[in-house]
Scaffold this motif. Structure first.
Motif, PDB file in Angstrom:
ATOM      1  N   THR A  67     -13.702 -15.538  -1.558  1.00 12.34           N
ATOM      2  CA  THR A  67     -13.447 -14.253  -2.211  1.00 12.34           C
ATOM      3  C   THR A  67     -12.696 -13.374  -1.230  1.00 12.34           C
ATOM      4  N   LEU A  68     -11.489 -12.957  -1.626  1.00 12.07           N
ATOM      5  CA  LEU A  68     -10.635 -12.159  -0.754  1.00 12.07           C
ATOM      6  C   LEU A  68     -10.864 -10.669  -1.013  1.00 12.07           C
ATOM      7  N   SER A  69     -10.541  -9.875  -0.017  1.00 10.35           N
ATOM      8  CA  SER A  69     -10.551  -8.418  -0.160  1.00 10.35           C
ATOM      9  C   SER A  69      -9.107  -7.951  -0.079  1.00 10.35           C
ATOM     10  N   LEU A  70      -8.534  -7.563  -1.219  1.00 13.77           N
ATOM     11  CA  LEU A  70      -7.120  -7.195  -1.307  1.00 13.77           C
ATOM     12  C   LEU A  70      -6.972  -5.718  -1.661  1.00 13.77           C
ATOM     13  N   ASN A  71      -5.779  -5.200  -1.403  1.00 15.31           N
ATOM     14  CA  ASN A  71      -5.474  -3.809  -1.705  1.00 15.31           C
ATOM     15  C   ASN A  71      -5.548  -3.582  -3.212  1.00 15.31           C
ATOM     16  N   PRO A  72      -6.421  -2.697  -3.713  1.00 16.34           N
ATOM     17  CA  PRO A  72      -6.521  -2.462  -5.156  1.00 16.34           C
ATOM     18  C   PRO A  72      -5.198  -2.035  -5.784  1.00 16.34           C
ATOM     19  N   GLU A  73      -4.346  -1.333  -5.020  1.00 16.66           N
ATOM     20  CA  GLU A  73      -3.055  -0.903  -5.555  1.00 16.66           C
ATOM     21  C   GLU A  73      -2.164  -2.107  -5.830  1.00 16.66           C
ATOM     22  N   GLU A  74      -2.231  -3.139  -4.989  1.00 19.11           N
ATOM     23  CA  GLU A  74      -1.476  -4.367  -5.246  1.00 19.11           C
ATOM     24  C   GLU A  74      -1.945  -5.026  -6.542  1.00 19.11           C
ATOM     25  N   LEU A  75      -3.251  -5.080  -6.723  1.00 18.53           N
ATOM     26  CA  LEU A  75      -3.795  -5.692  -7.940  1.00 18.53           C
ATOM     27  C   LEU A  75      -3.380  -4.887  -9.169  1.00 18.53           C
ATOM     28  N   ARG A  76      -3.395  -3.561  -9.050  1.00 14.25           N
ATOM     29  CA  ARG A  76      -2.989  -2.704 -10.178  1.00 14.25           C
ATOM     30  C   ARG A  76      -1.514  -2.910 -10.514  1.00 14.25           C
ATOM     31  N   LEU A  77      -0.657  -2.937  -9.471  1.00 15.02           N
ATOM     32  CA  LEU A  77       0.769  -3.142  -9.691  1.00 15.02           C
ATOM     33  C   LEU A  77       1.048  -4.491 -10.344  1.00 15.02           C
ATOM     34  N   THR A  78       0.300  -5.517  -9.956  1.00 16.66           N
ATOM     35  CA  THR A  78       0.528  -6.860 -10.489  1.00 16.66           C
ATOM     36  C   THR A  78       0.319  -6.904 -11.994  1.00 16.66           C
ATOM     37  N   VAL A  79      -0.825  -6.402 -12.459  1.00 16.84           N
ATOM     38  CA  VAL A  79      -1.114  -6.486 -13.891  1.00 16.84           C
ATOM     39  C   VAL A  79      -0.249  -5.508 -14.682  1.00 16.84           C
ATOM     40  N   SER A  80       0.178  -4.414 -14.043  1.00 14.89           N
ATOM     41  CA  SER A  80       1.033  -3.445 -14.725  1.00 14.89           C
ATOM     42  C   SER A  80       2.447  -3.991 -14.900  1.00 14.89           C
ATOM     43  N   ARG A  81       3.026  -4.536 -13.813  1.00 14.56           N
ATOM     44  CA  ARG A  81       4.406  -5.023 -13.859  1.00 14.56           C
ATOM     45  C   ARG A  81       4.565  -6.288 -14.685  1.00 14.56           C
ATOM     46  N   HIS A  82       3.645  -7.223 -14.534  1.00 11.13           N
ATOM     47  CA  HIS A  82       3.845  -8.550 -15.092  1.00 11.13           C
ATOM     48  C   HIS A  82       3.071  -8.799 -16.389  1.00 11.13           C
ATOM     49  N   LEU A  83       2.029  -8.003 -16.630  1.00  9.33           N
ATOM     50  CA  LEU A  83       1.233  -8.207 -17.843  1.00  9.33           C
ATOM     51  C   LEU A  83       1.242  -6.988 -18.762  1.00  9.33           C
ATOM     52  N   GLY A  84       1.763  -5.857 -18.275  1.00 11.43           N
ATOM     53  CA  GLY A  84       1.786  -4.653 -19.089  1.00 11.43           C
ATOM     54  C   GLY A  84       0.405  -4.086 -19.358  1.00 11.43           C
ATOM     55  N   ILE A  85      -0.541  -4.318 -18.451  1.00  9.40           N
ATOM     56  CA  ILE A  85      -1.924  -3.867 -18.611  1.00  9.40           C
ATOM     57  C   ILE A  85      -2.190  -2.689 -17.678  1.00  9.40           C
ATOM     58  N   ASP A  86      -2.790  -1.656 -18.212  1.00 10.07           N
ATOM     59  CA  ASP A  86      -3.129  -0.468 -17.430  1.00 10.07           C
ATOM     60  C   ASP A  86      -4.554  -0.635 -16.909  1.00 10.07           C
ATOM     61  N   TRP A  87      -4.680  -1.095 -15.666  1.00  8.81           N
ATOM     62  CA  TRP A  87      -5.987  -1.311 -15.039  1.00  8.81           C
ATOM     63  C   TRP A  87      -6.154  -0.280 -13.928  1.00  8.81           C
ATOM     64  N   ASP A  88      -7.237   0.473 -13.978  1.00 13.23           N
ATOM     65  CA  ASP A  88      -7.475   1.545 -13.017  1.00 13.23           C
ATOM     66  C   ASP A  88      -8.601   1.134 -12.065  1.00 13.23           C
ATOM     67  N   PRO A  89      -8.295   0.923 -10.774  1.00  9.28           N
ATOM     68  CA  PRO A  89      -9.338   0.539  -9.817  1.00  9.28           C
ATOM     69  C   PRO A  89     -10.472   1.561  -9.723  1.00  9.28           C
ATOM     70  N   GLU A  90     -10.174   2.829 -10.011  1.00 10.59           N
ATOM     71  CA  GLU A  90     -11.207   3.864  -9.920  1.00 10.59           C
ATOM     72  C   GLU A  90     -12.338   3.616 -10.913  1.00 10.59           C
ATOM     73  N   ASN A  91     -12.023   2.962 -12.040  1.00  8.13           N
ATOM     74  CA  ASN A  91     -13.055   2.681 -13.041  1.00  8.13           C
ATOM     75  C   ASN A  91     -13.983   1.558 -12.613  1.00  8.13           C
ATOM     76  N   VAL A  92     -13.563   0.801 -11.616  1.00  8.94           N
ATOM     77  CA  VAL A  92     -14.345  -0.344 -11.139  1.00  8.94           C
ATOM     78  C   VAL A  92     -15.158   0.027  -9.914  1.00  8.94           C
ATOM     79  N   GLY A  93     -14.528   0.753  -8.994  1.00  7.02           N
ATOM     80  CA  GLY A  93     -15.231   1.204  -7.794  1.00  7.02           C
ATOM     81  C   GLY A  93     -15.235   0.178  -6.678  1.00  7.02           C
ATOM     82  N   HIS A  94     -15.496   0.681  -5.474  1.00  8.99           N
ATOM     83  CA  HIS A  94     -15.559  -0.171  -4.288  1.00  8.99           C
ATOM     84  C   HIS A  94     -16.934  -0.834  -4.222  1.00  8.99           C
ATOM     85  N   PRO A  95     -17.047  -2.128  -3.799  1.00 11.24           N
ATOM     86  CA  PRO A  95     -15.978  -3.015  -3.302  1.00 11.24           C
ATOM     87  C   PRO A  95     -15.375  -3.907  -4.383  1.00 11.24           C
TER      88      PRO A  95
END
Length: 397
Positions: A67-95
């Protein structure tokens, strides 16, 4: 496929730029009424693994998961750019917003030096990939010359020059490219001290699983999950749908006789493809896989990487060379847990006469146990099994 066997070095080189304190781990976090709990990835109900040396003198198949620990902004950009999905890391929370599961399978050829190195290091290299390293790695890849003179950076183009503005975040596609293309050059640099790495290499197929549920859920119960696959060589990644239990291949084999690979390589050297005595096409008369990690001797000559789903399978060519994609998922679909599914796949491949190293990795999704429709290859497998009766005795003779 091995073209030469070499003894494995007892000490494998370590990554030069590996972080002092890695943050990846061997469990997945999930929330419960009592708080955060940790579920080990090695549990047979979470990830199933089966492997065998087969009839080979050495085991050159290896695998890893973390299990990797990656930048949430990278994960958000990935699903937004390539899947058109609006995923907000703030709704999930750390970690949980940083959590992504890595699974990789590596099939060595010519020795196990490179595949063992990847088992130990690749997930750490993926997690620690830094865009600040891109200009240096880009310059190094240009120094190799030959085929790599054509490389323009691809998804990494915004960061290849030291004078570039590096404030823009990478997405997972750029991170995978950095790890499996430019960082593969770093892998090669780290392996330069190993004489065996000059003439041995490895395939690599990796999958990154990122849950999009809020609140967070582990990948095996997620209703929505983002999947990123990076691949070089002829190991395979398959998905099984719950609707009809059909197999969906996420990778293509990188071999010299393939249309895309043959066009790419012939631009470099028109006479490099040679057919061996078994009828297999080999690049430079030696390599069956035209994209790999390691194989340093041949790098200048072009060797380089919404439905509900039930599960994902990663297999090495010791399995895919004797059974079809659909047979793989049909063997796994009725198993009680992922480990049993992996063992069923491996057992049938051995029954079909595979003599190579064999590895199967099964990762369940939310649709595990819900596959509908008939077993599409049951009668075919029964017929093939009946045809193999006595084959083992004849083989011993």
């Amino acid at each position: 496929m091995a073209f030469r066997l070499l003894r494995t070095s007892q000490s494998l080189p370590r990554s030069r730029n590996r972080p002092r304190h890695a943050t990846y781990h061997d469990y997945v976090r999930c929330a419960s009424p009592a708080g955060t709990i940790r579920i080990p990835l090695s549990s047979p109900k979470v990830i199933g693994v089966a492997n065998s040396r087969g009839e080979r003198a050495y085991q050159e198949d290896f695998h890893s998961f973390a299990t990797l620990s990656l930048n949430p902004e990278e994960l958000r950009l990935t699903v937004s750019r390539h899947l058109g999905i609006d995923w907000d890391p703030e709704n999930v929370g750390h970690p949980f917003s940083r959590q992504a599961v890595f699974a990789g399978i590596y099939d060595g050829h010519g020795g196990s030096t490179v595949s063992q190195y990847l088992r130990q290091e690749l997930h750490g290299l993926f997690e620690s990939a830094n865009k600040a390293h891109i200009p240096e790695m880009y310059e190094y890849i240009k120094e190799i010359g030959g085929y790599f003179k054509r490389f323009k950076g691809g998804p990494l183009a915004p960061w290849i020059h030291a004078s570039s503005d590096h404030t823009e975040e990478m997405d997972l596609h750029a991170r995978a490219t950095l790890t499996c293309e430019l960082r593969s050059i770093q892998v090669d640099r780290n392996l330069e001290a190993e004489a065996a790495a000059k003439v041995c290499g490895s395939t690599a197929s990796i999958a990154i699983l990122h849950s999009l549920d809020a609140p967070a859920t582990p990948f095996f119960t997620s209703e929505r999950i983002a999947l990123t696959v990076a691949h070089v060589g002829d190991t395979r990644v398959l998905l099984c749908s719950t609707a009809q239990g059909t197999a969906h291949a996420l990778t293509e084999n990188h071999r010299a006789e393939g249309r895309v690979e043959s066009i790419r390589l012939r631009r470099m050297m028109g006479t490099g493809v040679i057919t061996d005595s078994f009828g297999d096409a080999r690049w430079m008369g030696a390599l069956e896989n035209t994209r790999s990690l390691g194989d340093l001797k041949w790098k200048p000559f072009g060797v380089t990487a919404e439905p509900e789903w039930a599960f994902m399978v990663l297999v090495s060519d010791g399995i895919s060379s004797v059974i079809t994609d659909q047979e793989v998922v049909d063997l796994a679909r009725g198993a009680i847990d992922p480990r049993q599914a992996a063992k069923r796949i491996l057992s049938f491949a051995e029954e079909m006469g595979s003599s190579d190293n064999l590895t199967a990795i099964v990762l369940p999704f939310a649709g595990w146990g819900k596959v509908q429709g008939p077993d599409l290859t049951k009668k075919l497998r029964e017929y093939r099994s009946s045809q193999m009766i006595g084959a083992e005795r004849q083989k011993r003779m």
